[in-house]
Scaffold this active site. Structure first.
Site, PDB file in Angstrom:
ATOM      1  N   HIS A 208       0.740  -1.294   0.025  1.00  0.00           N
ATOM      2  CA  HIS A 208       0.080  -0.019   0.060  1.00  0.00           C
ATOM      3  C   HIS A 208       0.761   1.081  -0.137  1.00  0.00           C
ATOM      4  O   HIS A 208       0.453   2.438  -0.103  1.00  0.00           O
ATOM      5  CB  HIS A 208      -1.068  -0.004   1.247  1.00  0.00           C
ATOM      6  CG  HIS A 208      -0.213   0.320   2.547  1.00  0.00           C
ATOM      7  ND1 HIS A 208       0.254  -0.823   3.214  1.00  0.00           N
ATOM      8  CD2 HIS A 208      -0.052   1.430   3.243  1.00  0.00           C
ATOM      9  CE1 HIS A 208       1.010  -0.198   4.342  1.00  0.00           C
ATOM     10  NE2 HIS A 208       0.604   0.932   4.278  1.00  0.00           N
TER      11      HIS A 208
HETATM   12  C1  UD1 Z   1      -2.472   5.492   5.281  1.00  0.00           C
HETATM   13  C2  UD1 Z   1      -1.247   6.144   6.042  1.00  0.00           C
HETATM   14  C3  UD1 Z   1       0.017   5.228   5.800  1.00  0.00           C
HETATM   15  C4  UD1 Z   1      -0.372   3.752   6.552  1.00  0.00           C
HETATM   16  C5  UD1 Z   1      -1.718   3.121   5.974  1.00  0.00           C
HETATM   17  C6  UD1 Z   1      -2.325   1.986   6.733  1.00  0.00           C
HETATM   18  C7  UD1 Z   1      -0.655   8.520   5.779  1.00  0.00           C
HETATM   19  C8  UD1 Z   1      -0.365   9.563   4.990  1.00  0.00           C
HETATM   20  N1  UD1 Z   1      -0.780   6.964   5.122  1.00  0.00           N
HETATM   21  O1  UD1 Z   1      -2.051   5.290   4.169  1.00  0.00           O
HETATM   22  O2  UD1 Z   1       1.190   5.695   6.582  1.00  0.00           O
HETATM   23  O3  UD1 Z   1       0.617   2.591   6.351  1.00  0.00           O
HETATM   24  O4  UD1 Z   1      -2.622   4.358   6.010  1.00  0.00           O
HETATM   25  O5  UD1 Z   1      -2.815   1.154   5.982  1.00  0.00           O
HETATM   26  O6  UD1 Z   1      -1.448   8.858   6.684  1.00  0.00           O
HETATM   27  N2  UD1 Z   1      -9.542   4.402   1.374  1.00  0.00           N
HETATM   28  C9  UD1 Z   1     -10.800   3.733   1.164  1.00  0.00           C
HETATM   29  N3  UD1 Z   1     -11.175   3.308   2.355  1.00  0.00           N
HETATM   30  C10 UD1 Z   1     -10.823   3.608   3.669  1.00  0.00           C
HETATM   31  C11 UD1 Z   1      -9.475   4.194   3.651  1.00  0.00           C
HETATM   32  C12 UD1 Z   1      -8.925   4.581   2.422  1.00  0.00           C
HETATM   33  O7  UD1 Z   1     -11.345   3.431   0.279  1.00  0.00           O
HETATM   34  O8  UD1 Z   1     -11.232   3.091   4.576  1.00  0.00           O
HETATM   35  C13 UD1 Z   1      -8.766   4.564  -0.062  1.00  0.00           C
HETATM   36  C14 UD1 Z   1      -9.289   5.821  -0.433  1.00  0.00           C
HETATM   37  O9  UD1 Z   1      -9.439   5.935  -1.778  1.00  0.00           O
HETATM   38  C15 UD1 Z   1      -8.129   6.876  -0.119  1.00  0.00           C
HETATM   39  C16 UD1 Z   1      -6.826   5.729  -0.248  1.00  0.00           C
HETATM   40  O10 UD1 Z   1      -7.322   4.622   0.154  1.00  0.00           O
HETATM   41  O11 UD1 Z   1      -7.782   8.035  -0.696  1.00  0.00           O
HETATM   42  C17 UD1 Z   1      -5.709   6.135   0.490  1.00  0.00           C
HETATM   43  O12 UD1 Z   1      -6.150   6.270   1.920  1.00  0.00           O
HETATM   44  P1  UD1 Z   1      -5.104   7.318   3.054  1.00  0.00           P
HETATM   45  O13 UD1 Z   1      -5.511   6.985   4.344  1.00  0.00           O
HETATM   46  O14 UD1 Z   1      -5.092   8.781   2.480  1.00  0.00           O
HETATM   47  O15 UD1 Z   1      -3.807   6.573   2.966  1.00  0.00           O
HETATM   48  P2  UD1 Z   1      -3.368   5.124   2.927  1.00  0.00           P
HETATM   49  O16 UD1 Z   1      -2.663   4.742   1.598  1.00  0.00           O
HETATM   50  O17 UD1 Z   1      -4.536   4.404   3.475  1.00  0.00           O
HETATM   51  N1  UDP Z   2      -3.579  -6.086   8.653  1.00  0.00           N
HETATM   52  C1  UDP Z   2      -4.925  -6.644   8.760  1.00  0.00           C
HETATM   53  N2  UDP Z   2      -5.461  -6.960   7.503  1.00  0.00           N
HETATM   54  C2  UDP Z   2      -4.801  -6.893   6.246  1.00  0.00           C
HETATM   55  C3  UDP Z   2      -3.847  -6.356   6.206  1.00  0.00           C
HETATM   56  C4  UDP Z   2      -3.094  -5.887   7.551  1.00  0.00           C
HETATM   57  O1  UDP Z   2      -5.445  -6.905   9.718  1.00  0.00           O
HETATM   58  O2  UDP Z   2      -5.550  -7.371   5.361  1.00  0.00           O
HETATM   59  C5  UDP Z   2      -3.002  -5.477   9.766  1.00  0.00           C
HETATM   60  C6  UDP Z   2      -1.926  -6.045  10.218  1.00  0.00           C
HETATM   61  O3  UDP Z   2      -1.534  -6.766  11.302  1.00  0.00           O
HETATM   62  C7  UDP Z   2      -0.554  -5.046  10.018  1.00  0.00           C
HETATM   63  C8  UDP Z   2      -1.779  -3.679  10.396  1.00  0.00           C
HETATM   64  O4  UDP Z   2      -3.067  -4.275   9.774  1.00  0.00           O
HETATM   65  O5  UDP Z   2       0.305  -4.794  10.896  1.00  0.00           O
HETATM   66  C9  UDP Z   2      -1.215  -2.569   9.614  1.00  0.00           C
HETATM   67  O6  UDP Z   2      -1.506  -2.268   8.543  1.00  0.00           O
HETATM   68  P1  UDP Z   2      -0.876  -1.748   7.220  1.00  0.00           P
HETATM   69  O7  UDP Z   2       0.163  -2.656   6.747  1.00  0.00           O
HETATM   70  O8  UDP Z   2      -2.007  -0.974   6.592  1.00  0.00           O
HETATM   71  O9  UDP Z   2      -0.096  -0.338   7.873  1.00  0.00           O
HETATM   72  P2  UDP Z   2       1.462   0.136   8.273  1.00  0.00           P
HETATM   73  O10 UDP Z   2       1.822  -0.807   9.435  1.00  0.00           O
HETATM   74  O11 UDP Z   2       2.225   0.097   7.242  1.00  0.00           O
HETATM   75  O12 UDP Z   2       1.207   1.386   8.760  1.00  0.00           O
END
Ligand code: UD1
Ligand code: UDP
Length: 365
Positions: A208
């Protein structure tokens, strides 16, 4: 005197880090009133609600409903709405976790409102300022009053940046608390039979990071690589919503769907993900949390990035870093299939008692 402590959660990794601390706070009802603020950065059932259930977190006391947007808009929305919360609740402490936009947004509000701020998972650095998370970490640490660090390298980083030693506490990795508290329940998950996979015969993939999935060329390369891994062993890939959107936008979903033995699934809940990871031959990921979890579970992990902010997972754990070079990645996959994965050695304070140590410090201040 009872202290009011607000824990801020917003995105998937935050829920895992806040749950053990909230559980610990509840053991001290006469001394702590524990409130939870959900910024709404993540909002899908599979990215938020399922974690509250799996981790037995109560419904948030305040929900800011910030949702998805550009960095500036998302951060600003959280700041505006969180400012109202702290003005009405006047907490004694606010605790923020990790490195997401919600973390920095709430940290800035606390700094301006003079609310004592604690950062859990402080001090981690990738030294890559192209990563939004690196900016969030650097700035949050600068305005935090207490900095709780997961590993020794984090302490060195903070000292180098001029943070006073007295504010820094090497307290361990709170994700390991969550993992130890939920491992037995995760063992009862039916995820392996639901996905028709046998223990030790499949790989797991998560992706991601903006740096990996937001560029069509890099993501195309990864899709080809995934096909190459599937040709060797079944690969289960719970797809993050950002990645899902990008695969569709770049027209790569068809190719990925047709890759043999690649199981594309919705993001999993915590207990199912833990169970799937625990029994995998290996995990390929760009997640921060997954590097720590695989190290604890002694499952080989290939981090699809050039650097890690958690060097201890490479030095003492099962983590290996990889450039996005297909040959390098497939060599690692082959080695794992031959049983040549790295093994974990114990890491100081990754013992399930991090929340206890953090609570003790918070109560002393
Ligand atoms: C965010 C964090 C990242 C973290 C990740 C964990 C920032 C800058 N990034 O990245 O550090 O590792 O979360 O998973 O804070 N979206 C959905 N449904 C949701 C959430 C997001 O559809 O419930 C989609 C939307 O299109 C959104 C995109 O995902 O624009 C990105 O979501 P966002 O929270 O901005 O960043 P992540 O890539 O999730
Ligand atoms: N995780 C989960 N389901 C998934 C992928 C991840 O429950 O399909 C959990 C997993 O325990 C991971 C945590 O979500 O450590 C954090 O998620 P993510 O990788 O999105 O964030 P990051 O740690 O990179 O910020």
């Amino acid at each position: 005197m009872t202290k009011t402590i607000i824990s801020v959660v917003g995105a998937r990794p935050n829920f895992l880090k806040a749950a053990p601390l909230h559980r610990e706070f509840l053991k001290n009802p006469s001394r702590i009133q524990s409130l939870i603020v959900h910024t709404g950065q993540h909002y899908d059932e599979a990215m938020s609600d399922v974690f509250f259930r799996d981790l037995e977190l109560p419904k948030a006391d305040f929900h800011l409903e910030a949702g998805s947007a550009s960095h500036a808009v998302q951060t600003a929305r959280v700041m505006m709405r969180f400012e109202e919360v702290v003005e009405s609740a006047r907490p004694d402490w606010v605790v923020v976790f990790g490195d997401v936009n919600s973390t920095l947004a709430c940290a800035l509000v606390c700094a301006k409102e003079h609310i004592p701020l604690a950062h859990v998972e402080a001090g981690l650095r990738s030294f890559d300022r192209q990563m939004p998370e690196e900016i969030n970490r650097l700035l949050t640490d600068q305005v935090s009053d207490l900095l709780f660090v997961t590993e020794a390298a984090g302490v060195e980083n903070l000292l180098r940046e001029g943070i006073a030693q007295g504010r820094i506490h090497l307290s361990g990795n709170i994700m390991i608390d969550a993992l130890m508290q939920h491992e037995a329940k995760a063992d009862r998950s039916s995820v392996l039979s639901d996905l028709c996979v046998q223990p030790q015969t499949y790989f797991v993939m998560t992706l991601h990071r903006a740096g990996n999935v937001d560029s069509p060329d890099i993501l195309r390369g990864l899709v080809r690589l995934i096909g190459g891994i599937g040709a060797r062993r079944p690969l289960v890939f719970p797809v993050h919503p950002r990645t899902s959107r990008k695969l569709e936008e770049f027209g790569l979903l068809g190719e990925l769907r047709s890759a043999p033995r690649v199981k594309l699934i919705e993001p999993l809940g915590y207990l199912d993900f833990l169970c799937l990871t625990k029994h995998a031959s290996g995990v390929l990921s760009d997640s921060g949390g997954v590097q720590a979890e695989t190290t604890y579970l002694n499952v080989p992990c290939l981090t699809l990035r050039q650097e890690t902010e958690q060097p201890v997972t490479v030095e003492r754990g099962t983590n290996t870093l990889a450039r996005l070079d297909p040959e390098e990645v497939l060599r690692w996959v082959e080695a794992i299939c031959e049983g040549k994965g790295k093994k974990t050695q114990p890491i100081p304070y990754w013992d399930g008692r991090t929340a206890e140590r953090i609570t003790e410090v918070l109560l002393k201040h």
